[in-house]
Design a protein around this motif. Sequence first.
Motif, PDB file in Angstrom:
ATOM      1  N   HIS A 125      52.161   5.856  96.256  1.00  0.00           N
ATOM      2  CA  HIS A 125      51.290   6.816  96.095  1.00  0.00           C
ATOM      3  C   HIS A 125      50.964   7.400  97.463  1.00  0.00           C
ATOM      4  CE1 HIS A 125      50.931   5.528  92.030  1.00  0.00           C
ATOM      5  NE2 HIS A 125      49.956   6.366  91.679  1.00  0.00           N
ATOM      6  N   CYS A 168      56.501  11.425  88.585  1.00  0.00           N
ATOM      7  CA  CYS A 168      56.942  10.467  87.704  1.00  0.00           C
ATOM      8  C   CYS A 168      57.409  11.372  86.241  1.00  0.00           C
ATOM      9  CB  CYS A 168      56.232   9.071  87.398  1.00  0.00           C
ATOM     10  SG  CYS A 168      54.618   9.798  86.616  1.00  0.00           S
ATOM     11  N   LEU A 218      49.431  13.910  92.991  1.00  0.00           N
ATOM     12  CA  LEU A 218      48.048  13.435  93.144  1.00  0.00           C
ATOM     13  C   LEU A 218      47.529  13.782  94.504  1.00  0.00           C
ATOM     14  CD1 LEU A 218      46.665  10.056  93.034  1.00  0.00           C
ATOM     15  CD2 LEU A 218      48.752  10.450  93.906  1.00  0.00           C
ATOM     16  N   ARG A 274      43.049  18.016  91.306  1.00  0.00           N
ATOM     17  CA  ARG A 274      44.146  17.013  91.203  1.00  0.00           C
ATOM     18  C   ARG A 274      45.329  16.995  92.448  1.00  0.00           C
ATOM     19  NH1 ARG A 274      46.011  11.978  89.012  1.00  0.00           N
ATOM     20  NH2 ARG A 274      48.141  11.922  88.934  1.00  0.00           N
TER      21      ARG A 274
HETATM   22  S1  SF4 Z   1      51.308  10.634  87.964  1.00  0.00           S
HETATM   23 FE1  SF4 Z   1      51.854  11.221  89.824  1.00  0.00          FE
HETATM   24  S2  SF4 Z   1      50.723   9.689  91.003  1.00  0.00           S
HETATM   25 FE2  SF4 Z   1      50.836   8.776  89.316  1.00  0.00          FE
HETATM   26  S3  SF4 Z   1      52.603   7.432  89.327  1.00  0.00           S
HETATM   27 FE3  SF4 Z   1      53.234   9.535  88.488  1.00  0.00          FE
HETATM   28  S4  SF4 Z   1      53.861  10.495  90.243  1.00  0.00           S
HETATM   29 FE4  SF4 Z   1      52.668   8.779  91.192  1.00  0.00          FE
END
Ligand code: SF4
Lengths: 212, 468
Positions: B64, B349, B414, B438
């Motif tokens: 992150h 992700c 994020l 966000r």
């Molecule tokens: S939603 Fe975004 S911040 Fe959360 S694990 Fe997936 S890529 Fe990382």
Amino acid sequence: MKAFTTLNGLVCPLDRANVDTDAIIPKQFLKSIKRSGFGPNLFDEWRYLDHGEPGMDNSVRPLNPDFVLNYPRYAGAQVLLARENFGCGSSREHAPWALEDYGFRVVIAPSFADIFFNNCYKNGLLPIVLPAETVDQLFKESVAAEGYRLTIDLAAQTVTTPSGQSFAFDITEHRKHCLLNGLDEIGLTLAQSDKIRAYEEKLKAEKPWLLA
Amino acid sequence: MTAQTLYDKLWSSHVVTEEADGTVLLYIDRHLVHEVTSPQAFEGLKLAGRKPWRVSSIVATADHNTPTDHWDEGIKDPISRQQVETLDANIKEFGALAYFPFKDKGQGIVHVMGPEQGATLPGMTVVCGDSHTSTHGAFGALAHGIGTSEVEHVMATQCLVAKKSKSMLVKVEGQLGEGVTAKDVALAIIGKIGTAGGTGYAIEFGGSAIRDLSIEGRMTLCNMAIEGGARSGLVAVDQKTIDYVQGRPFAPKGENWDKAVAYWKTLVSDEGAQFDSVVELAAADIQPQVTWGTSPEMVTEIAGIVPDPAQVKDPVKREGIERALAYMGLEANTPIEQIAIDKVFIGSCTNSRIEDLRAAAAVIKGRQKAGNVKLVMVVPGSGLVKAQAEAEGLDKVFTAAGFEWREPGCSMCLAMNADRLEPGERCASTSNRNFEGRQGQGGRTHLVSPAMAAAAAIAGHFVDVRHF
Ligand code: SF4
């Protein structure tokens, strides 16, 4: 964990649906490796007019006078009244930490997102689901009457208005027991260590690849 | 025996004990860990003098807070750096089956890294202090996000205190049209059931259109289950699942492999199994999707228009739309194709695996990003995805079009690191959340598929990738 038994608390109505955990506590504050101190940054982007970063002196930041938490009449609120799907989005437990650190002990809404709902109980924060019409009624009453307080009795599972009207709410026996007594859930589970070990023995025989 | 759903099978095979009110101790096979939601859990263990119950269940990475450029300079933000270093120290002290730290070639977004390492296997219970853990359900694993107290609980006891959810079947039958992807299916489902539609449910995705999806597409779909309110999404195991897992570093080998495969083949809902709720969509009806608001359910098709709140009767809904349009800087009734963008983010992700990058590259080959687009970031999901993309020459396709090719991580999904939108900037993003702030305070996010994001980067506004 902090125990919860009864509360008579000032109500703050937050009239928005789908309040997500990014709004409850924005990501820049997630860089902390501590569990406390998130209260001043609760709802940071709505509460302040400037951009908040960790380490700022929040007491000198410009407040947004239009955000409900900043209304003088809601200072010291312990019960947050919310709309549907409160706490959706990220699993960050920093959201209940921030609510609890600010001083909230109860959140009442017609519905909550699952992970947030679960996280609340781990922090002595009681999330209460009431029917949408009831929540609507509480919104109207709390906006109409300054100093509006609700009484929450966990053992009796009731929310009572100043006029004496009572609403029942649901909670599982397990959660109620833990919350009433402020129990350490890990300790409780570890008391069943022999059962966990027996499960693992079975696993070793049936699905050896999982423990390899 | 009565017919069981896949969820029933996964649940009952992991119950250690059950109380009278239905609360169970659920055994956890795999615990994925990242730097943001773990420090307080490790500290809790330390304070109580506890040790992890089974270290070999833990697979960790830093994702992150890590920067996506200038890796030679390390992590500049001291608070981010402290968080990543805290994870390094905790793993060193407590141990793990595997750790992919910052700059390691196996490092990546936790939900990309787990499956590609074979750390996620069919039939497992998988948890992580991260809501998008639902991703791993694509393998017929029971996977969901947990809070930090639960991270600590799982570390200390290998169990979770849980209650069974209701079950929902989302069935998508038929064939998806050309240019329509798993991301569009996910957004169309959320548009239909709403962001709270799956609350209290475990969703199984089924039907011929889901069976036709690749494993990576199924991961995209299950990833978004949480945006529909469901903590977990599931897809039944089939030959594709088994083929994907075979040969990965942590996949079973030899005799164990054969045993595992025999078991995995049972991980389907039985004929006639009953679900608490069933939702059906026709694949042929699903068009490329674009969100216009500040919640993933605020979505329409590319040929659609921004909705008019004046047409909405429910006052809470109407106010929600009004607030979203004000935040997004959009007028009611604007055609989606006329919305111009400032930045593009291809990553997260949801959509940062190799197939996503191939789809984006295929759209832009030989073209240039539009002049009004200030930045296009392509952020691979992991070091392995990055290496694969470079071996295929995709990085060259991106850079030739004026896109930036970055190091792996969560990045602008994020915006915890330096990658973020400035106030008022509008972004076509392949991530999963378009919430206020966000991608940076005041930033405006439109969720789309990788192909749609790439096409928007070239056109400078949203455009139907099928006529592009
Ligand atoms: S939603 Fe975004 S911040 Fe959360 S694990 Fe997936 S890529 Fe990382």
